[in-house]
Each structure stands twice: as structure tokens, then as C-alpha cells.
Write an enzyme that holds these catalytic residues in place. Sequence first.
Site, PDB file in Angstrom:
ATOM      1  CG  ASP A  11      14.397  63.445   7.352  1.00 36.32           C
ATOM      2  OD1 ASP A  11      15.554  63.808   7.627  1.00 36.32           O
ATOM      3  OD2 ASP A  11      13.937  63.466   6.194  1.00 36.32           O
ATOM      4  CG  ASP A 105      19.684  64.138   8.040  1.00 33.57           C
ATOM      5  OD1 ASP A 105      20.093  63.168   7.385  1.00 33.57           O
ATOM      6  OD2 ASP A 105      19.100  65.108   7.519  1.00 33.57           O
ATOM      7  CD  GLU A 106      16.200  59.736   5.551  1.00 28.41           C
ATOM      8  OE1 GLU A 106      15.196  59.285   4.964  1.00 28.41           O
ATOM      9  OE2 GLU A 106      17.119  60.335   4.964  1.00 28.41           O
TER      10      GLU A 106
END
Length: 503
Positions: A11, A105-106
Site C-alpha cells: 500500500d 496504489d494497492e
Amino acid sequence: MRAAPTILHLDMDAFFAAAEQASKPSLRGKPVVVGGLGPRGVVATASYEARRFGVHSAMPMGQARRLAPNAAYLVPRFAFYRAISGQVMELLGRLSPLVEPLSLDEAFVDLEAGGLADDSAGARAVGERLRAEILATTGLTGSVGLAGSKMLAKIASEEAKPDGLVLYEPGTERALLAPRSVRIIPGVGPATGDHLRRAGITTVADVVEAGEDELVRILGRSHGASLYRMALGHDDRPVVAERDAKSVSVEDTFDIDLHDRLRIRLEVERLAERCVARLRGSGHSGRTIVLKVRRFDFSTLTRSETLRGPTDDPLVVREAAERLLELVDTTGGVRLLGVGVSGLADYTQEDLFAQAEAEAGAGAGADSSGTAAEEAGRGAAGEAAGRPGAGEAADGVAAPGTAVEAVVRRWAPGHDVRHAVLGAGWVQGSGLGRVTVRFEEPGSTAPGRVRTFAVDDPELEPSDPLPLVPGGVTGAEGAGAPAAGAGPAGTAGAGSVGEAGAA
């Protein structure tokens, strides 16, 4: 559950805000808030400095401004973020063939499938190396969680924030989860959490003590049984590399309700062209065109039309969206418009026609050549109309008019510019016919100087973002195709930040 912590969850830390701080030296170490800046905007991401004031994702922007009046408030640069995300996802792809992106983003990574780790020491070494590679490649930090299940890996990465690594040894799940809030379990949102609280269940230990039968009575068979298993630490969900997109859509929320029917129609046309650009970028076509309208009273209407075959033709999508608009009463005003395409396929109806013509033989050559030329001309026009940025000020900002020049001259705070003499900079703010620019680059060691210009200054023009690290990619290079971490299409698109911010 696995015997080794070989499921990794990455993350990125305050991704949008961190990317802005990295590209703007004057904002490093200061509160930064990214999101829709209009009266109806919401926070997409807040830097850790802004979070100390209580600002968080999905908060109304007006409330954020009251909590942190001195923070820098910026409009998102989604093409830039997608480009960075593409770099990160490429690094993850080197670790394993099983990478499951959840957002820009993960992502989850199955290290066991990549053959890189089969015990705790090996998994930790891979995680630390990944964090170092992400920093070297993008200039940004990410937090890593390692565990024997997806649930615990995600919990571990949250505990590792910011810029850390946490590893949960398999077999310790019950002890780790017991004192935590029940909200930590996937699928337990505010409503379910409140329902459980009223039943006296507030921690994971309370869930286990209540037992499966009681949870089924409270929440129903499926949800109750799943929650009980999760509370025991049992999570056998695999890392899934491919998640087929079900739809592609874009939407805009407007600062002021739209009443003029012609203006509404022009906005629908613009959204249709943006939607087709994303559709083509993902390599798909679609059969069903969907129009979404949120009216002045917050009532939301959707209308759809299914075509005879899949298409990625901007003219076809635009005309279908316009037909759907005729079915909607916009009296009283419109606060949000969206256009989407579902029923996705990897081919277009024109492909089928071409195949049929080829099978018809050489006798139809003269007729088909004219058709092909006509299609080529229409396709070229569609490319021009559907090019990202051709009819919008910036991702996430509803354009005020239809003329391209008027849109280009709407200087969005945080977006990149270049001056013929002073070089690269970014917009600090604009209004009353003036635009203020700070001239600095990602590699600058000190905050740059500030200058103010007329909004129509011929020496000032919009620019592509500069790379965060030497040799890195820019938003222009990453804008043409969706990043691997973009998640399933059909969620709120680039133009929807004003209504529902990204996490």
C-alpha cells in the site's frame, strides 16, 4: 491458511499527496490535500501532515478547509498517478505471476507462486527489497504487510504505515486479532459494525465468543458464517491475477447545477468522448451504453441502451448517450452526469463486418474498398475526438465550456505549466484573470520563486509532469494506457473526484 507468510500486500503511503509533495519541493513536510476543489468536492488523499489536523479521504472539501485552512489544496493529476502506478505494478510483476491490483496504489502479491520465498526470512527479505526498489524507481514510499492470508497481510500493511514492513507469523492470527475492533475484518463497514455494536459485539474476540450461530442470526447465513471464519483467522482467498473489467465509465460533478439543456447535452458529448478514450486505452469495446444523471434533489437516474454489437466508435457512443438523455427529465437542474460502456469485448462490430467481407471473396473488392476508406476516415476523426484532454481542463475537473481554448486556460491548482523563459512550474492558484505559478522541479533543493501572469499570457502553457526521479516516467507517457493497478473499470472515473474521492 499458509504455513509461511508468503502473501504480500503493498500500500503506497498517501499516494496522491505524496506524489505531489515529491514533485513540488515547496510542499514537502507541509499539509497537502488532493481532491475536488469545488463546493461539492471531497478529499481524495491527504498527506500525513494534513491528517494530523483530522483531514481524511472522502471528507467534504469544505470541512477539510475548516480543519486545515493553511494546507495546499490541489486538483488531482490522474495521468501522472497512473504512470507512477504502472512503474510500481511492473516491479510487483517481477516478483510473481500472481499480482492482484486493488487500486492505483494497492495490490496483493503471491510470493509462493513466484518461487521467491518459502519461509519468514525469505519473505521479509523480498519485502524489504521491494520497498527499496519502489523508492529508487519512483521516489515514493510504500508500506508492506506479509502474512499467510490476504486479510492479515492487509492488516499488517496498515500497521506498517508509513514507510514500514510488518510480518505476521502464521499461527499467531487469533492472538493478533482478538483485541482489535471488529471493523478491522473485511466486509465490516459502518452499518454492519453499528449492528454488531448494538448486539454487544465490538472486538474480534467478541465475534469468536458469540459463535457462528449467533452471527448468522444477526447478519444472515452468508455474512455471519464468513465473519466468524475471518475472526478465527481463516482466510483462504487466493491472489487472483486477472480481474475482468465489467464496464468503463467517467462522470463529472458540477460546482453549480446545470439547467441549460444545450449545456447538459454538450457535457454528455464530452463525457462520451472521454469514456471512449478510456475504453480504447483498455483495449476493449462494449455493447451497452449507460447514462447516469444525478438531479438537483440528489435523485439518481440511469438509462441504458444495448447495441447490436460491441463498438469503440466515439460517434456511436455519443449518439446513444444523447438518445438516452432525451429520456431523462432535467427540469430543476443536474449536479452530476456520467457515461459508461458495459458488456465489454475484445473486438468491435466492425471487426465482424471485416471478417464477413473477407469471406465474401474478391468479387466484393470494389465495394468494400470504399467502405474501408469511409471507416478509416471516421476512425481517425474518432481518435481526435476521443483523445484524453481534448475536451477537458484536467482529470477530475468539470470543464466550464466547450471551446478547447477556454478549457485549456482554466488553470487548475497543482497542475504543470511551462513558461517560455522561466521554465517548468506549477499552478498555485488563479482568479480575476491572473494565474500564480511557482517555478520549481522535483530535483530542486529549495522552494522555487513565485510569479503571477495574465491567464492568457502567450508565454505560459500547460505542460506534462516532470519525472520524480531521473529517467522516470511522466504522466504523458503513462496516460495512454491504464495502469495495472487501476482496478476494475466502471468505478468512479477520473472526473468523479468531486463526488466520491479515491481512497
